[in-house]
Design an enzyme around this catalytic site. Structure first.
Site, PDB file in Angstrom:
ATOM      1  N   LYS A  16       0.807  -1.224   0.000  1.00 57.99           N
ATOM      2  CA  LYS A  16       0.000   0.000   0.000  1.00 57.99           C
ATOM      3  C   LYS A  16       0.839   1.273   0.000  1.00 57.99           C
ATOM      4  CE  LYS A  16      -1.206  -0.636   4.929  1.00 57.99           C
ATOM      5  NZ  LYS A  16      -0.655  -1.986   5.099  1.00 57.99           N
ATOM      6  N   HIS A  35      -1.481  -8.931  11.823  1.00 57.70           N
ATOM      7  CA  HIS A  35      -2.062  -8.326  13.038  1.00 57.70           C
ATOM      8  C   HIS A  35      -3.048  -9.265  13.737  1.00 57.70           C
ATOM      9  CE1 HIS A  35      -0.221  -4.589  11.810  1.00 57.70           C
ATOM     10  NE2 HIS A  35      -0.905  -4.588  10.672  1.00 57.70           N
ATOM     11  N   ASN A  91      -1.554   6.745   6.676  1.00 56.80           N
ATOM     12  CA  ASN A  91      -0.731   5.769   7.396  1.00 56.80           C
ATOM     13  C   ASN A  91       0.727   5.832   6.942  1.00 56.80           C
ATOM     14  OD1 ASN A  91      -0.667   3.492   9.270  1.00 56.80           O
ATOM     15  ND2 ASN A  91      -0.281   2.200   7.506  1.00 56.80           N
TER      16      ASN A  91
END
Length: 438
Positions: A116, A184, A139
């Protein structure tokens, strides 16, 4: 634009994002309170005197007295104190939600387990090549709220699953989930589908959805619809085409760029380029500007970056590969004529490493495992693996054995925080050792 006058606002989590939230509210004449469970959170020295702060623990009394809680992406919605506030009906948002309520220009929104940052940066470069005033962040780089500017013509945001959990007003002009692989899992107790559901929020009010035909997990919940534009390795509106030993980027049936003209290498990076092209064209960036950016973009540090080449040996820094999917992508896109020396290790964040097993078969690969989860990684294929304590130990051992045609790849499949400040420090150490020892 929202009106926050008279509201009791508590910001949970400081750092660069928390500070951007403080500045946002102060500029609107509202003084928030700040809570951070760390004793000395980053940015505490930059907090204006009039802002009350509570550090070292969560102040539940402040939370339950708030009208609006602005939650840092680093704090889980499942935190008991936050769950109690939710149960009391207190509104909880993140900084990206505040941004979306204010932004006046179109937004390109990008998420995914891997790639990303590269795609976000590429779309930004494409837009700038067209002469558009472009703001890139989220981010990556600057927090979203720091990007707000009435002169901006296009916002390009990288968004994590954590940020999307607390975002409700995003109406992206073009949005993508590049891929979804296990990551995660320590943050998602209900497992992979809970993580995927957070990613899927990016499509909810999007005008165009850019989907990966090679990854069914990137498809909207209700399936492909008229909003969807696809990209993939061999299929899709944007895909790769092999001709006479060369790889071309194709867009809507047209051959548009020979990959030899690009600095990016590896199949995963070429599909990143396709996704960026699809996103940029979906919001009206001229193709000529997009192609110009694709030929000049040199990639981002620590992302499959060739940092040293000597005596026929290449040393590749892919320290940003902090999950299994990213390392899978690196291995699939790699061409090595000699031995591949693969460095794996760090904190796996409770991930399942088994998908790597099929990619480390054969006799032309040696694996060095270091850090907290070295034992689990070593167990994938013990006969070709070596356990060491640190990255440095691995580099010293490998440097004594490499020969012409070999590739040394740091693609750890793990976070770095067990032994390094961040993945950047890990990558910089690898690059320095490569130049010193190689």
């Amino acid at each position: 634009m929202a009106d926050y006058q008279g509201r009791k606002i508590v910001i949970v989590g400081l750092g660069i994002t928390g500070l951007s939230c403080v500045e946002f509210f102060l500029a609107r004449g509202v003084v928030p309170k700040v809570i951070d469970s760390r004793n000395n959170p980053p940015g505490i020295d930059k907090l204006p005197d009039q802002v009350e702060r509570w550090v070292g623990e969560i102040n539940q009394q402040w939370l339950l007295a708030a009208d609006l809680i602005v939650l840092s992406p680093g704090v889980a919605l499942s935190h008991p104190a936050i769950s109690e506030a939710v149960a009391e009906g207190i509104e909880i948002v993140g900084d990206v939600e505040l941004f979306c309520r204010e932004a006046q220009a179109p937004i390109v929104a990008i998420t995914g387990s891997n790639g990303k940052s590269t795609v976000t940066s590429l779309v930004g470069e494409m837009s700038r090549a067209a002469g558009w005033q472009t703001a890139v962040g989220g981010n990556i780089g600057l927090p979203a709220l720091s990007l707000l500017n009435p002169h901006v013509q296009l916002y390009v945001l990288e968004l994590s699953s954590f940020q999307l959990e607390t975002t409700h007003s995003l109406q992206a002009s073009a949005a993508t989930i590049l891929n979804v692989t296990e990551d995660h899992m320590d943050r998602y107790p209900l497992g992979f589908q809970q993580y995927r559901a957070a990613k899927l929020r990016i499509y909810e009010q999007a005008k165009h959805c850019i989907v990966n035909v090679d990854d069914a997990m990137t498809m909207p919940v209700r399936g492909v619809d008229r909003r969807c534009i696809s990209f993939g390795v061999t299929f899709g509106d944007y895909h790769l085409n092999q001709q006479q030993g060369q790889t071309w980027l194709r867009a809507k049936g047209e051959k548009v760029l020979n990959s030899d003209e690009m600095h990016l290498t590896g199949q995963h990076n070429l599909t990143n380029a396709l996704a960026a092209l699809a996103l940029a064209e979906a919001v009206g960036v001229p193709r000529a500007s997009c192609l110009k950016a694709l030929t000049t973009f040199t990639g981002l540090p620590h992302r499959y970056q060739l940092v040293h080449r000597n005596a026929g040996v290449e040393w590749i820094n892919d320290s940003k590969a902090t999950n299994v999917g990213s390392t899978e992508a690196a291995l699939k896109g790699l061409h090595c004529h000699g031995t591949l020396w693969l460095l794996l290790g760090g904190d796996g964040k409770s991930a399942d490493f088994s998908p790597l097993e099929r990619l480390i078969q054969g006799n032309n690969i040696k694996v060095y495992c270091f850090g907290r989860d070295a034992e689990l990684l070593y167990a994938l294929r013990p006969e070709i693996s070596v356990r060491v304590d640190t990255l440095e130990d691995a580099m010293h051992a490998i440097s004594q054995q490499v020969s012409k045609g070999d590739v040394v790849l740091l693609s750890p499949a793990c976070a770095s925080l067990d032994q390094f400040k961040n993945y950047e420090q890990r990558g910089e150490r690898f690059a320095a050792l490569a130049k010193e020892l190689g």
